[in-house]
Design an enzyme around this catalytic site. Structure first.
Site, PDB file in Angstrom:
ATOM      1  N   LYS A   1       0.850  -1.246   0.032  1.00  0.00           N
ATOM      2  CA  LYS A   1       0.052  -0.010   0.073  1.00  0.00           C
ATOM      3  C   LYS A   1       0.963   1.224   0.019  1.00  0.00           C
ATOM      4  O   LYS A   1       2.007   1.269   0.449  1.00  0.00           O
ATOM      5  CB  LYS A   1      -1.035   0.031   1.517  1.00  0.00           C
ATOM      6  CG  LYS A   1      -1.922   1.029   1.185  1.00  0.00           C
ATOM      7  CD  LYS A   1      -3.226  -0.066   0.566  1.00  0.00           C
ATOM      8  CE  LYS A   1      -4.537   0.856   0.288  1.00  0.00           C
ATOM      9  NZ  LYS A   1      -5.698   0.127   0.050  1.00  0.00           N
TER      10      LYS A   1
ATOM     11  N   ASP B   1      -7.156   4.432  -4.051  1.00  0.00           N
ATOM     12  CA  ASP B   1      -7.803   4.261  -2.944  1.00  0.00           C
ATOM     13  C   ASP B   1      -8.223   5.578  -2.559  1.00  0.00           C
ATOM     14  O   ASP B   1      -8.805   6.493  -3.468  1.00  0.00           O
ATOM     15  CB  ASP B   1      -6.648   3.853  -1.801  1.00  0.00           C
ATOM     16  CG  ASP B   1      -7.451   3.355  -0.443  1.00  0.00           C
ATOM     17  OD1 ASP B   1      -7.636   2.154  -0.458  1.00  0.00           O
ATOM     18  OD2 ASP B   1      -7.521   4.128   0.488  1.00  0.00           O
TER      19      ASP B   1
HETATM   20  N1  GLU Z   1      -7.203   0.380  -2.511  1.00  0.00           N
HETATM   21  C1  GLU Z   1      -8.179  -0.758  -2.653  1.00  0.00           C
HETATM   22  C2  GLU Z   1      -8.142  -1.941  -1.821  1.00  0.00           C
HETATM   23  O1  GLU Z   1      -8.261  -1.470  -0.680  1.00  0.00           O
HETATM   24  C3  GLU Z   1      -7.633  -1.459  -4.159  1.00  0.00           C
HETATM   25  C4  GLU Z   1      -6.383  -2.018  -4.501  1.00  0.00           C
HETATM   26  C5  GLU Z   1      -6.117  -2.330  -5.819  1.00  0.00           C
HETATM   27  O2  GLU Z   1      -7.049  -2.557  -6.443  1.00  0.00           O
HETATM   28  O3  GLU Z   1      -4.843  -2.838  -5.868  1.00  0.00           O
HETATM   29  O4  GLU Z   1      -8.216  -3.025  -1.889  1.00  0.00           O
END
Ligand code: GLU
Length: 450
Positions: free
Chosen positions: A131, A171
């Protein structure tokens, strides 16, 4: 409500996490929540303890913190901090979104990255966990400022990415527009049209159908599966959704498709109650077009009431979907939901329910499903986007949505089967944590001490 006691087999790991990561409150919370489920796993699998799998899982493989300088429209120098925590790559390249929000610091990025490991594992797809993000606040910034910020951010981050290495997505605060600027800058610096390096791309430049809708749709598919276990459906159900961003909007859309009625949603200033059911076209117009607020919605919709005191959980409903942000549903909110007749709570956001609220809900027999299972539809569709990029293909909306629905069904079933296997039938939290954990742990054992 008092904290539950951690199994003695994992308590020292938690102490070490606190000591090594001081002040990172949300990260501690996310780790603790997983460790609480792992007691029976350690008993059944001594090989995990022998290889120190849990300790290794709690330590990111790599953490990158960098300076993001940029100039605003007045020509003044602005400075933000950028992060990417590459948490675990046992199952595939690091995968997870970027969050641009003033609350972002290392503890938030680590909690999200840690959750992402288990979420991604649960999908059954070949993706590791990571992340990133920045404390940049996009609110009130012009298009040109957003673009310059994204370009500066990527000018540092690009060296850490790659379709086989680390694949960011969106996100909070990062949608198709930001992914476009980030992808453009990556392409420019590397001289490569490497579609698979980012997901959440636009449909004309390598994006996947359904990716925009996926987190919200997926959450509602999951709720549908929960209801199915008792022979129910969403038909006629009163639903409350918190938030009004991407996840909330498409959760509302799918609830309405499946015959339920969303009667309230919110933003950080207040919430709207609309007994006739949220008018999605109006909501989309307000949020996507002018990036407006829920107060604008209420002003333009007959019969809708805008409320600034209390919380959206004061609205009586049968199903509640927290789709805004971490720790938005506390013990008081949980008690109010229960008093209003709520029977199902499913997390569309990441860790929106405080540990105390989870205990209150479960003690009252509310069926509670955690974000790492419920909101896994977003990242699952990202993995489908990577598949399409790798084969230079693009699938239809219907085909992609069916794949998503199938994945959500299998995540749901895997949670329940695992909960049964470990002696906690019906416990979605234990099921998600244990099923997510064992798949990663097995891969870590197989790959040796790396
Ligand atoms: N931010 C999203 C999550 O919390 C998507 C992450 C992604 O698609 O890589 O899963």
């Amino acid at each position: 409500m008092t904290e539950t006691v951690l199994p003695s087999s994992v308590a020292p790991v938690f102490e070490e996490v606190i000591r090594r990561n001081p002040g990172e409150r949300e990260f501690h919370q996310a780790v603790r929540e997983v460790l609480e489920s792992l007691g029976p796993v350690v008993v059944k699998h001594p090989e995990y303890a022998d290889a120190e799998v849990i300790r290794r899982l709690c330590e990111p493989e790599r953490q990158i913190i960098f300076r993001v300088p940029w100039t605003d429209d007045a020509g003044r120098v602005q400075l933000n901090r950028g992060f990417r925590v590459e948490f675990n790559s046992a199952l595939g390249p690091f995968k997870g979104g970027l969050r641009f929000h003033p609350s972002v610091y290392l503890g938030i990025v680590k909690f999200l990255g840690f959750e992402q490991i288990f979420k991604n594992s649960l999908t059954g797809l070949p993706i590791g966990g990571g992340k990133g993000g920045s404390d940049f606040d996009p609110k009130g910034r012009s298009e040109a400022e957003i673009m310059r910020f994204c370009q500066s951010f990527m000018t540092e981050l690009y060296r850490h990415l790659g379709e086989h290495t680390d694949v960011p997505a969106g996100d909070i605060g990062v949608g198709t527009r930001e992914i476009g600027y980030l992808f453009g800058q990556y392409k420019r610096i590397t001289n490569r049209y490497e579609s698979g390096v980012l997901t959440g791309k636009g449909l004309t430049w390598g994006g996947s159908q359904v990716r925009t809708e996926a987190t919200g749709y997926g959450a509602v598919f999951f709720v549908n599966e929960i209801l199915r276990t008792t022979g129910e459906t969403l038909e006629g159900k009163r639903v409350v959704v918190s938030g009004s961003g991407n996840v909330a909007i498409y959760a509302i859309e799918k609830v309405h498709d499946l015959g339920g009625r969303v009667i309230a949603c919110s933003d950080s200033n207040g919430y709207v109650v609309d007994e006739a059911g949220i008018d999605l076209e109006l909501l989309k117009e307000i949020k996507n077009g002018a990036r407006g607020r829920m107060s604008d919605y209420a002003a333009r919709r007959d019969g809708a009431v805008y409320v600034t005191g209390g919380s959206v959980w004061d609205v009586a409903c049968e199903v509640a979907l927290p789709c805004a942000t971490q720790n938005e549903l506390d013990e008081h909110g949980a008690a109010t939901l229960i008093a209003g007749g709520c029977r199902v709570v499913a997390e569309g956001a990441n860790m929106p329910t405080t540990p105390g609220a989870v205990r209150v809900l479960r003690a009252a027999g509310v069926r509670f499903a955690p974000g790492k299972a419920v909101n896994a539809g977003g990242v699952s569709t990202s993995a489908l986007e990577m598949q399409q990029n790798a084969s230079r293909d693009s699938w239809s909306f219907e085909y992609t949505e069916n794949r998503l629905a199938e994945i959500m069904r299998s995540i749901h079933d895997r949670c329940l089967e695992t909960a049964d296997e470990y002696g906690t039938p019906g416990d979605y939290v234990a099921g998600a944590n244990i099923a997510g954990f064992t798949r990663v742990a097995d891969a870590m054992l197989a790959l040796g001490l790396v």
